[in-house]
Design a protein around this motif. Structure first.
Motif, PDB file in Angstrom:
ATOM      1  N   GLY A 133      40.058   0.461 -61.557  1.00 51.71           N
ATOM      2  CA  GLY A 133      40.376   1.979 -61.335  1.00 51.71           C
ATOM      3  C   GLY A 133      39.686   2.102 -59.941  1.00 51.71           C
ATOM      4  N   VAL A 136      53.450  -7.649 -64.238  1.00 51.52           N
ATOM      5  CA  VAL A 136      52.996  -6.934 -65.395  1.00 51.52           C
ATOM      6  C   VAL A 136      53.818  -5.358 -65.210  1.00 51.52           C
ATOM      7  CG1 VAL A 136      51.131  -5.392 -66.406  1.00 51.52           C
ATOM      8  CG2 VAL A 136      50.821  -7.730 -65.523  1.00 51.52           C
ATOM      9  N   ALA A 137      53.948  -4.918 -64.124  1.00 58.55           N
ATOM     10  CA  ALA A 137      54.701  -3.662 -63.853  1.00 58.55           C
ATOM     11  C   ALA A 137      56.162  -3.777 -64.169  1.00 58.55           C
ATOM     12  CB  ALA A 137      54.464  -3.364 -62.405  1.00 58.55           C
ATOM     13  N   ASP A 138      56.716  -4.818 -63.655  1.00 55.49           N
ATOM     14  CA  ASP A 138      58.121  -5.169 -64.000  1.00 55.49           C
ATOM     15  C   ASP A 138      58.389  -5.149 -65.260  1.00 55.49           C
ATOM     16  OD1 ASP A 138      58.837  -5.042 -61.468  1.00 55.49           O
ATOM     17  OD2 ASP A 138      59.065  -6.907 -61.137  1.00 55.49           O
ATOM     18  N   ARG A 158      47.655   8.411 -59.899  1.00 53.71           N
ATOM     19  CA  ARG A 158      46.203   8.179 -60.165  1.00 53.71           C
ATOM     20  C   ARG A 158      46.169   8.269 -61.832  1.00 53.71           C
ATOM     21  NH1 ARG A 158      42.359   5.793 -58.073  1.00 53.71           N
ATOM     22  NH2 ARG A 158      42.105   5.341 -60.054  1.00 53.71           N
ATOM     23  N   PHE A 202      49.611   7.751 -54.174  1.00 52.20           N
ATOM     24  CA  PHE A 202      49.289   6.858 -55.301  1.00 52.20           C
ATOM     25  C   PHE A 202      49.241   7.479 -56.707  1.00 52.20           C
ATOM     26  CE2 PHE A 202      46.527   5.529 -51.636  1.00 52.20           C
ATOM     27  CZ  PHE A 202      47.449   4.489 -51.189  1.00 52.20           C
ATOM     28  N   ASP A 252      54.118   2.145 -61.083  1.00 54.76           N
ATOM     29  CA  ASP A 252      52.687   2.502 -61.039  1.00 54.76           C
ATOM     30  C   ASP A 252      52.252   3.500 -62.106  1.00 54.76           C
ATOM     31  OD1 ASP A 252      52.044   0.515 -59.160  1.00 54.76           O
ATOM     32  OD2 ASP A 252      51.912   1.837 -57.691  1.00 54.76           O
ATOM     33  N   LEU A 274      50.523  -9.013 -60.594  1.00 52.98           N
ATOM     34  CA  LEU A 274      50.457  -7.561 -60.858  1.00 52.98           C
ATOM     35  C   LEU A 274      51.822  -6.855 -61.087  1.00 52.98           C
ATOM     36  CD1 LEU A 274      48.688  -4.932 -61.433  1.00 52.98           C
ATOM     37  CD2 LEU A 274      48.660  -4.744 -59.094  1.00 52.98           C
ATOM     38  N   ARG A 275      52.849  -7.308 -60.077  1.00 52.85           N
ATOM     39  CA  ARG A 275      54.004  -6.864 -60.015  1.00 52.85           C
ATOM     40  C   ARG A 275      54.920  -7.327 -61.273  1.00 52.85           C
ATOM     41  NH1 ARG A 275      56.191  -7.515 -54.451  1.00 52.85           N
ATOM     42  NH2 ARG A 275      56.329  -9.417 -54.940  1.00 52.85           N
ATOM     43  N   TYR A 296      40.263   0.737 -55.349  1.00 52.22           N
ATOM     44  CA  TYR A 296      40.864   1.179 -53.914  1.00 52.22           C
ATOM     45  C   TYR A 296      39.887   1.849 -53.141  1.00 52.22           C
ATOM     46  CZ  TYR A 296      43.742   4.063 -50.914  1.00 52.22           C
ATOM     47  OH  TYR A 296      44.110   4.587 -49.637  1.00 52.22           O
ATOM     48  N   LEU A 348      51.932   1.615 -65.425  1.00 52.17           N
ATOM     49  CA  LEU A 348      50.795   1.120 -65.429  1.00 52.17           C
ATOM     50  C   LEU A 348      49.621   1.976 -65.710  1.00 52.17           C
ATOM     51  CD1 LEU A 348      50.802  -1.438 -62.152  1.00 52.17           C
ATOM     52  CD2 LEU A 348      50.491  -2.027 -64.558  1.00 52.17           C
ATOM     53  N   VAL A 349      49.509   3.093 -65.243  1.00 48.95           N
ATOM     54  CA  VAL A 349      48.556   4.009 -65.535  1.00 48.95           C
ATOM     55  C   VAL A 349      48.643   4.989 -66.433  1.00 48.95           C
ATOM     56  CG1 VAL A 349      47.416   3.410 -63.243  1.00 48.95           C
ATOM     57  CG2 VAL A 349      48.684   5.447 -63.471  1.00 48.95           C
ATOM     58  N   GLY A 368      45.798   2.465 -68.033  1.00 46.43           N
ATOM     59  CA  GLY A 368      45.402   1.680 -67.322  1.00 46.43           C
ATOM     60  C   GLY A 368      44.408   0.588 -67.444  1.00 46.43           C
ATOM     61  N   ALA A 425      44.296  -0.706 -59.459  1.00 44.47           N
ATOM     62  CA  ALA A 425      45.117  -0.213 -60.625  1.00 44.47           C
ATOM     63  C   ALA A 425      46.504  -0.055 -60.379  1.00 44.47           C
ATOM     64  CB  ALA A 425      44.371   1.158 -60.868  1.00 44.47           C
ATOM     65  N   THR A 426      47.076   0.025 -59.264  1.00 45.62           N
ATOM     66  CA  THR A 426      48.373   0.207 -58.840  1.00 45.62           C
ATOM     67  C   THR A 426      48.967  -0.477 -57.811  1.00 45.62           C
ATOM     68  OG1 THR A 426      48.272   1.901 -57.260  1.00 45.62           O
ATOM     69  CG2 THR A 426      48.363   2.834 -59.694  1.00 45.62           C
ATOM     70  N   LEU A 427      50.102  -1.043 -57.889  1.00 42.26           N
ATOM     71  CA  LEU A 427      50.789  -1.885 -56.640  1.00 42.26           C
ATOM     72  C   LEU A 427      50.484  -0.816 -55.427  1.00 42.26           C
ATOM     73  CD1 LEU A 427      53.698  -3.125 -58.670  1.00 42.26           C
ATOM     74  CD2 LEU A 427      52.257  -4.609 -57.426  1.00 42.26           C
ATOM     75  N   GLY A 428      50.692   0.239 -55.531  1.00 45.51           N
ATOM     76  CA  GLY A 428      50.724   1.275 -54.177  1.00 45.51           C
ATOM     77  C   GLY A 428      49.486   0.947 -53.570  1.00 45.51           C
ATOM     78  N   GLU A 429      48.476   0.955 -54.129  1.00 46.42           N
ATOM     79  CA  GLU A 429      46.910   1.071 -53.745  1.00 46.42           C
ATOM     80  C   GLU A 429      46.841  -0.279 -52.948  1.00 46.42           C
ATOM     81  OE1 GLU A 429      44.412   3.745 -56.694  1.00 46.42           O
ATOM     82  OE2 GLU A 429      44.457   1.742 -57.102  1.00 46.42           O
ATOM     83  N   GLU A 488      49.096  -2.545 -51.650  1.00 47.27           N
ATOM     84  CA  GLU A 488      49.842  -2.385 -50.354  1.00 47.27           C
ATOM     85  C   GLU A 488      49.032  -1.425 -49.271  1.00 47.27           C
ATOM     86  OE1 GLU A 488      52.229  -4.286 -49.511  1.00 47.27           O
ATOM     87  OE2 GLU A 488      52.409  -4.986 -51.503  1.00 47.27           O
ATOM     88  N   GLU A 489      48.297  -0.396 -49.647  1.00 48.09           N
ATOM     89  CA  GLU A 489      47.849   0.424 -48.583  1.00 48.09           C
ATOM     90  C   GLU A 489      46.586  -0.266 -48.192  1.00 48.09           C
ATOM     91  OE1 GLU A 489      48.542   2.933 -46.904  1.00 48.09           O
ATOM     92  OE2 GLU A 489      46.613   3.990 -46.347  1.00 48.09           O
TER      93      GLU A 489
END
Lengths: 309, 309
Positions: free
Chosen positions: A69, A292-294, B187, B185, B294, A289-290, A72, B297-298, A161, A93-97, A99-100
């Motif tokens: 959590g 899991v998301a998929d 949250r 992202f 995401d 992680l992808r 990031y 996921l959360v 999460g 926690a997320t794929l977006g984080e 990538e950033e």
């Protein structure tokens, strides 16, 4: 060469059991400090990443071993200070984080290493070499354990999460993606949610892959009090059978044990970290992680009985 | 210049209403064939992508407008034949499949365009220009509609992989990611699953962004028989208010209408496709799909009453 002054941020069980000895055993690193909310890590210990960074301007690197959590925000602070970073799994926690963070580390010229410790087990590299260029006939992942034994009192694994059975299952995904000669895609599956949980306690999944001709499956189950196992079994089109046991620590080829190689899971992970820093490279692998998301994107949902750990 | 001979694969309502007129209105494209399982699209019509590719060796491009499930396999065939591809939203069933198509298109030197049609609405580009370099104080996405009105008989939206309220909600995400000056992202949030559904009928989500100082939220709800709206409202740190209405078709700046620009959603999308092909570029944007993944996921999960559409 001066060792890299390294802090452990999020000092807990995995830090104590694995990161501290791996750092102590590698002359390229020196444990310079730790952060834990309770202030109980190796001295000097701080209770926040901000305090650590303010007190120690000469840090070179950090291992972030908090739950996913807060990673990031902590990683962002560390990258802004030019630190090389090793992130425990799963990286954020997320794929977006993730990538950033990849983008920020690249811009700052620091090393970002999203680790998957199971990939550094003794049998994994050998399995990957054996499967290179092969076509896959079948793959069966069996990741069965007892959540009461391995996560007593950690009800948060069933909070939003908290990843549920994907907390261990993501290790299987990390090994499978490391050894297969092509990507894996989740095709369909069923996720079993306890009535009182936000994350699944079990998952049955079917995959496809450009490298595979037959069924690829994963059975993740946290309800197994008997018959714990962490196995990946693969048959190649040539008729060979590979069996990774104990989460990747042991490898059988056609039933015969292949001698384990490597220096051990976490020592190998820190050796790779040093290598990446030396080459001024990052290794950002989001594949597990992808998956899991998929799985969550395409999975059916079934409700099962409530759970308390 | 000879027009690009283009097939529509997955001829259905969106193809008929939007793709056919957009292709007809752009001299760079020529509708060469269609594929539909029922064989009811513009002639020559085929019932499979395989038949299409076998019959028409001189195709240049294809728009894949099937449901997301089969897109990856069809796209793979088309890329292997050197076709430039436009994918309706969402590009694939999973993030893994999109990444693999990106890799395949790059290796083959073809254009892959993962489209998000809402990004091509009249107010979106203007909103993005107004927000460039700004700090965001707040953002509120309200995406409320009646699933019974917009998806009658389409119970599959609640099947595994059917996206549920994220089917429209992903359009909001695509607009938000196009106009905000930094990534979003997820949250936390709550996902509302009908007792008989595998996908949510509503979602309340909270986001963060490196460009934002205050709350960013999304309310997606498919249960609104009154008060339908597709609105994104943003306040900047400078005190300006932007309001995108009707899914991005209209833009208000501090309450005053900004004249819509552009040639319309799908015509603009095909103009961009031609541009990408001319520049031998791909545009693979997974951000909106990643925000859905995401969210799963959360997100917390709540069960609500069963639904039949």
């Amino acid at each position: 060469m001066k060792p890299l002054r390294t802090a452990i941020i999020g000092f807990g069980k995995i830090a104590e059991d694995q990161h501290v000895p791996a750092i102590a055993g590698n002359p390229r690193f020196e444990l310079a400090a730790s952060v834990s909310r309770q202030g109980n890590g190796p001295a000097p210990n701080f209770t926040s990443a901000e305090d650590l960074l303010a007190a120690l301007p000469d840090l070179d690197a950090a291992a972030i071993t908090t739950p996913p959590g807060p990673r990031y925000e902590i990683a962002k602070l560390c990258i802004a200070r030019g630190l090389h970073l090793l992130l425990e799994k799963p990286p954020c926690a997320t794929l977006g984080e993730v990538e950033e963070l990849r983008r920020l580390a690249e811009a700052a010229g620091t090393t970002l290493f999203t680790t998957w410790h199971a990939q550094h087990n003794g049998g994994v590299a050998a399995a990957a070499r054996l499967l290179a260029g092969q076509r896959i006939a079948t793959m069966k992942i069996i990741w069965h354990e007892d959540v009461h034994k391995w996560h007593p009192g950690q009800q948060w694994v069933f909070d939003a999460g908290g990843f549920g059975v994907f907390d261990p299952g993501i290790n299987a995904f990390s090994v499978a993606t490391a050894i297969l000669p092509a990507p894996l895609f989740v095709r369909e599956g069923t996720l079993f949610y306890p009535a009182n949980a936000h994350t699944p306690i079990a998952a049955e999944l079917a995959f496809t892959s450009p490298a595979a001709d037959g069924p690829l499956s994963a059975s993740l189950d946290w309800r197994k009090t008997d018959g714990e196992e962490w196995t990946i079994e693969i048959e190649t089109a040539d008729g060979a059978t590979l069996k990774l046991l104990d989460g990747g620590a042991r490898l059988l080829l056609n039933g015969d044990e292949v001698a384990a190689s490597g220096i051990g899971e976490y020592p190998d992970l820190y050796a790779r970290f040093a290598q990446l820093i030396d080459c001024r490279e990052s290794l950002v692998d989001v594949e597990p992680l992808r998956l899991v998301a998929d799985s969550l994107l395409v999975g059916k949902r079934e409700t099962v009985e409530a759970v308390t750990v």
